[in-house]
Design an enzyme around this catalytic site. Structure first.
Site, short mmCIF file in Angstrom:
data_model
loop_
_atom_site.label_atom_id
_atom_site.label_comp_id
_atom_site.label_asym_id
_atom_site.label_seq_id
_atom_site.Cartn_x
_atom_site.Cartn_y
_atom_site.Cartn_z
N HIS A 168 -20.24 -6.78 -20.78
CA HIS A 168 -20.95 -6.11 -19.68
C HIS A 168 -21.76 -4.91 -20.15
O HIS A 168 -22.49 -4.32 -19.36
CB HIS A 168 -19.94 -5.68 -18.61
CG HIS A 168 -19.37 -6.84 -17.86
ND1 HIS A 168 -19.84 -7.24 -16.63
CD2 HIS A 168 -18.41 -7.73 -18.19
CE1 HIS A 168 -19.18 -8.31 -16.23
NE2 HIS A 168 -18.29 -8.63 -17.16
N ASP A 371 -27.84 1.33 -20.78
CA ASP A 371 -26.98 0.70 -19.78
C ASP A 371 -27.02 -0.80 -20.00
O ASP A 371 -28.09 -1.37 -20.22
CB ASP A 371 -27.53 1.01 -18.37
CG ASP A 371 -26.43 1.21 -17.36
OD1 ASP A 371 -25.35 0.62 -17.53
OD2 ASP A 371 -26.66 1.96 -16.38
C1 GDG Z 1 -20.87 -1.70 -16.29
C2 GDG Z 1 -22.08 -1.52 -17.20
C3 GDG Z 1 -23.28 -3.24 -15.86
C4 GDG Z 1 -21.16 3.72 -7.49
N1 GDG Z 1 -20.87 4.73 -6.68
C5 GDG Z 1 -20.31 4.21 -5.59
C6 GDG Z 1 -20.27 2.84 -5.72
N2 GDG Z 1 -20.80 2.55 -6.92
C7 GDG Z 1 -20.96 1.20 -7.47
C8 GDG Z 1 -22.41 0.77 -7.45
C9 GDG Z 1 -22.43 -0.30 -8.52
C10 GDG Z 1 -21.34 0.14 -9.48
O1 GDG Z 1 -20.60 1.15 -8.82
C11 GDG Z 1 -21.90 0.72 -10.77
O2 GDG Z 1 -22.39 -0.35 -11.53
P1 GDG Z 1 -23.39 -0.15 -12.73
O3 GDG Z 1 -23.90 -1.48 -13.12
O4 GDG Z 1 -24.47 0.76 -12.30
O5 GDG Z 1 -22.59 0.59 -13.90
P2 GDG Z 1 -21.14 0.57 -14.65
O6 GDG Z 1 -20.04 1.01 -13.77
O7 GDG Z 1 -21.33 1.43 -15.85
O8 GDG Z 1 -20.89 -0.96 -15.08
C12 GDG Z 1 -23.35 -1.82 -16.43
C13 GDG Z 1 -22.01 -3.45 -15.10
O9 GDG Z 1 -20.87 -3.11 -15.88
C14 GDG Z 1 -21.85 -4.91 -14.68
O10 GDG Z 1 -21.90 -5.77 -15.76
O11 GDG Z 1 -24.39 -3.41 -14.99
O12 GDG Z 1 -24.47 -1.71 -17.29
O13 GDG Z 1 -22.12 -0.20 -17.72
O14 GDG Z 1 -22.09 -1.56 -7.99
O15 GDG Z 1 -22.72 0.30 -6.17
N3 GDG Z 1 -19.79 2.02 -4.76
C15 GDG Z 1 -19.30 2.59 -3.64
N4 GDG Z 1 -19.28 3.93 -3.47
C16 GDG Z 1 -19.76 4.77 -4.40
O16 GDG Z 1 -19.73 5.97 -4.23
N5 GDG Z 1 -18.83 1.80 -2.68
#
Ligand code: GDG
Length: 728
Positions: A168, A371
């Site tokens: 990921h 990312d």
């Molecule tokens: C890893 C990789 C890859 C955030 N704040 C709140 C909230 N979120 C949710 C977002 C989103 C998720 O968290 C964050 O996902 P990301 O993809 O931006 O980043 P990572 O956590 O670092 O994830 C990344 C991912 O894995 C999947 O393969 O894309 O590159 O680093 O879904 O919506 N959700 C809620 N409240 C919040 O305050 N409900």
């Protein structure tokens, strides 16, 4: 009849279970995880059956059980960890070593051998837990950087398992990956899979590059295939999507005007509080915007939501402090009695509230320093159901590979990012609508459900084949190395020049290989030596070609057409004792195991033994050591050698120095090809001074520069060497 693979159960292995567990006064309570991945995988588990295997996230007390939620749609198996294990495996190796390194931030990476040992042990534990169910599973799907060693441990336990891995986070380029002291082990772990998936093609190419450079495996970059010692591994990119409809629905249900103030324009940042997300850089860019474009003062607000994360790791605590100070500084500098430029929330919000924020934001500022994918960018686009906003996206996020209609920026470039925010805030509606519309079409189509089915479809394919080794490819490896130099080729015999067979007497040379060896020996710019564990006379008789140098008994005896006969001076002393050892080893010659006496060494073969030979092997090694010989593992055999510090590597040096003088490296190029553990001695001694090839299964670490699948690849190299043109 066995179930079809694409209908058989799926095992999901991930660091965490698909829910979180909290200890309350009433005992353990479980809270479902809201992530898109969980909701995408659950239908598959429900339909095909299977288990989700993961760490519960807290240390369970004795006899404490994961609470069931009633109608369990699929099995859940917890991998319990002690606090120390969690510290070293999770907070340590996963988050202090792999996370920064794989995000190309090596200065933050900590390399601690104890963390590595715990990571390895916990990865093995996951394999142990998964093994029983893996035997009947259609697919074992391992997720993410926490479990990169698990496929290797699972393959050992369940050789026929069908295993896939998805990363990921980014896979870094070779110059970064090579910093990891355990880079070989990590690659070997993942290559035990049948399919390895990444978010974007760039990561897949980085991986292939590292595999070729670190392990010497043959790779096909175009087809995305690795020849891992004869087992072919598929490598591909599968860009993760989101549950588009769900986000769109939440955005449609959100009443407008709930988030910001009347007349205010909103720039939104949503991240876990992580140094890869570029939050300080983003705040500086916002500050620069206010400096350069004062018309936005009093009107525009940066709403930054930072969800607490990994606060056990010091870097994350430092980052929190840095952001607090930055926000304070910028607000102090620009705030008026009625307006503050930055609204900073250090907590999480409900999914509904998040959708409302996305919908209302005029600009989403998604500017990670690196990312894997970044789902926030996709969720923002899905929530643009009213007046469309503008997405500013870091070109260093995986999402940038497909979301080309976003305004892409280099997150380190504060001026460029500030200008991008200005451009976004002043963009006319038709441009905003066009940009968002095409991204929405793509994200709706390439959603998380289609991601799961594409990955499973690819995983269910039969194994691929790599194109045959061509002369061009061999020439690409060897021509720049050989140039005009004289060439000395050293070859092991069994398993290298002949395929491995069940009895040494059956390992005869094919006429094809014999012809090529003869042609090679006939060249005056090349000399050929065969270095074998067999007795000298035995290997000489098997090959029977004049003009070749033969080294028998792992080099203790050497006969060359142009050199005095060599026999190590201590050998005689051991000749009588080896016969005694042979007699002592009769104790372990049950079930078909047998002793091959080879003069001053011997080999105890256990290939014929049916079932588990572990105990027998241990006893054989014990007998060898008790008799004062060295015990070495070989292919389904244990070899006993006199403890006189001589091996194949020393024999090779002896030949080179005797024939070409002490400064042989100035005039001679050396190629060594072998398939056995005993050839590792030659690879070690020749490292940096020769082109070395290890033949056969690639699941152990080798010091050779390249891997070849089998004796037929060796034959292809001999053909090329025999037919190569002399450089003019
Ligand atoms: C890893 C990789 C890859 C955030 N704040 C709140 C909230 N979120 C949710 C977002 C989103 C998720 O968290 C964050 O996902 P990301 O993809 O931006 O980043 P990572 O956590 O670092 O994830 C990344 C991912 O894995 C999947 O393969 O894309 O590159 O680093 O879904 O919506 N959700 C809620 N409240 C919040 O305050 N409900």
């Amino acid at each position: 009849m066995a179930a079809r693979r694409d209908e058989a159960p799926v095992l999901v292995l991930a660091n965490r279970l698909p829910f979180t567990i909290q200890r309350t006064r009433d005992g353990l309570e479980r809270k479902p995880s809201a992530g898109g991945l969980v909701s995408a995988l659950e239908p598959v588990l429900r339909q095909r059956g299977g288990d989700w295997i993961g760490w519960p996230g807290i240390a369970l007390k004795e006899r404490e059980k994961i609470p069931r939620n009633g109608g369990e749609p699929y099995g859940v198996q917890a991998v319990p960890l002690t606090d120390t294990e969690a510290n070293r495996y999770y907070h340590g190796f996963s988050n202090r070593t792999l996370w920064p390194l794989f995000h190309s931030l090596p200065a933050r990476a900590v390399f601690d051998a104890r963390d590595w040992a715990a990571y390895d042990a916990v990865n093995e534990r996951f394999a142990q837990v998964a093994a029983p169910a893996a035997r009947d599973a259609g697919l074992v799907w391992v997720h993410d950087y926490h479990l990169m060693r698990t496929p290797g441990f699972l393959r050992l336990r369940v050789p026929d398992a069908h295993i896939a891995f998805f990363l990921h986070i980014p896979f870094p380029p070779w110059d970064i990956f090579r910093l990891l002291p355990w880079s070989r082990e990590m690659l070997l772990g993942i290559l035990s899979c049948d399919l390895v998936g990444f978010h974007v093609e760039g990561y897949a190419q980085n991986f292939l590059d590292c595999v070729e450079k670190r392990l010497g495996d043959r790779v096909d970059r175009t087809a995305g295939l690795v020849d891992h010692g004869g087992r072919v591994v598929r490598v591909g990119s599968f860009p993760l999507g989101i549950d588009f409809e769900l986000f769109e629905k939440r955005a449609l249900e959100a009443s407008e005007g709930r988030v910001g103030r009347e007349g205010e324009r909103m720039v939104l940042g949503v991240d876990r509080l992580d140094y890869t997300k570029g939050i300080p850089e983003r705040i500086r860019a916002f500050e620069r915007l206010l400096e350069r474009h004062p018309q936005h003062r009093g009107v525009v607000v940066l709403l930054q939501l930072a969800v607490p994360s990994r606060s056990q790791v010091a870097d994350y605590r430092d980052l929190k402090r840095e952001i607090d100070e930055l926000v304070g500084r910028v607000n102090g500098r620009f705030a008026t009695a009625t307006w503050s430029p930055i609204r900073y929330l250090y907590r999480s919000v409900t999914p509904e509230r998040l959708a409302a924020m996305y919908r209302e934001a005029d600009v989403a500022l998604v500017t990670p320093l690196r990312d894997g994918m970044n789902l926030v960018a996709k969720e923002y686009v899905a929530c643009q159901v009213g007046d469309p906003g503008v997405l500013i996206l870091s070109e260093l996020a995986g999402a940038a590979a497909t979301m080309r209609e976003a305004i892409q920026v280099n997150p380190y470039d504060i001026d460029e990012t500030a200008d991008a925010i200005h451009r976004a805030l002043t963009m006319d509606e038709s441009e905003r609508r066009s940009r968002v519309a095409s991204m929405r079409v793509r994200e709706e189509r390439d959603n998380v459900y289609s991601w799961v089915s594409q990955f499973l479809e690819e995983a269910d394919l039969e194994n691929a084949q790599l194109r045959p080794l061509t002369d061009d490819e061999i020439g690409g490896w060897l021509e720049p190395f050989l140039k005009k130099y004289h060439l000395s080729v050293f070859l092991d015999y069994d398993g290298t020049l002949t395929p491995l067979v069940d009895h040494p007497s059956k390992a005869t040379l094919s006429s094809e290989v014999r012809d090529r060896l003869e042609a090679l020996v006939a060249r005056d710019d090349t000399d050929v030596a065969i270095v074998s564990g067999r007795a000298l006379e035995d290997v000489r008789a098997m090959v029977g070609i004049d003009g070749i140098t033969f080294a028998g008994n792992h080099g203790l005896e050497v006969a060359a057409p142009d050199l005095p006969h060599f026999r190590h001076e201590d050998v005689d002393h051991y000749e009588g004792r080896i016969v005694e050892l042979g007699k002592a080893l009769q104790e372990v010659c049950s079930d078909g195991a047998w002793v091959e006496l080879k003069g001053h060494t011997l080999t105890w073969h256990y290939r014929p033994v049916k079932g588990d030979a572990t105990q027998l092997v241990a006893r054989a090694r014990e007998i060898v050591l008790e008799s004062g010989f060295q015990a070495r593992d070989a292919h389904l055999a244990v070899e006993a050698r006199p403890p006189i510090g001589w091996d194949k590597g020393r024999a090779v040096l002896h030949v080179l120095r005797s024939r070409h003088g002490p400064s042989w490296t100035e005039n001679v190029r050396v190629i060594y090809i072998g398939d056995d553990e005993t050839d590792e001695d030659a690879f070690r001694i020749l490292a940096g001074m020769a082109a070395t090839f290890r033949v056969g299964p690639a699941d152990t670490i080798s010091l050779a520069g390249r891997r070849l699948p089998d004796a037929s690849a060796v034959a292809a190299i001999l053909r090329w060497l025999a037919g190569r043109k002399r450089p003019s």
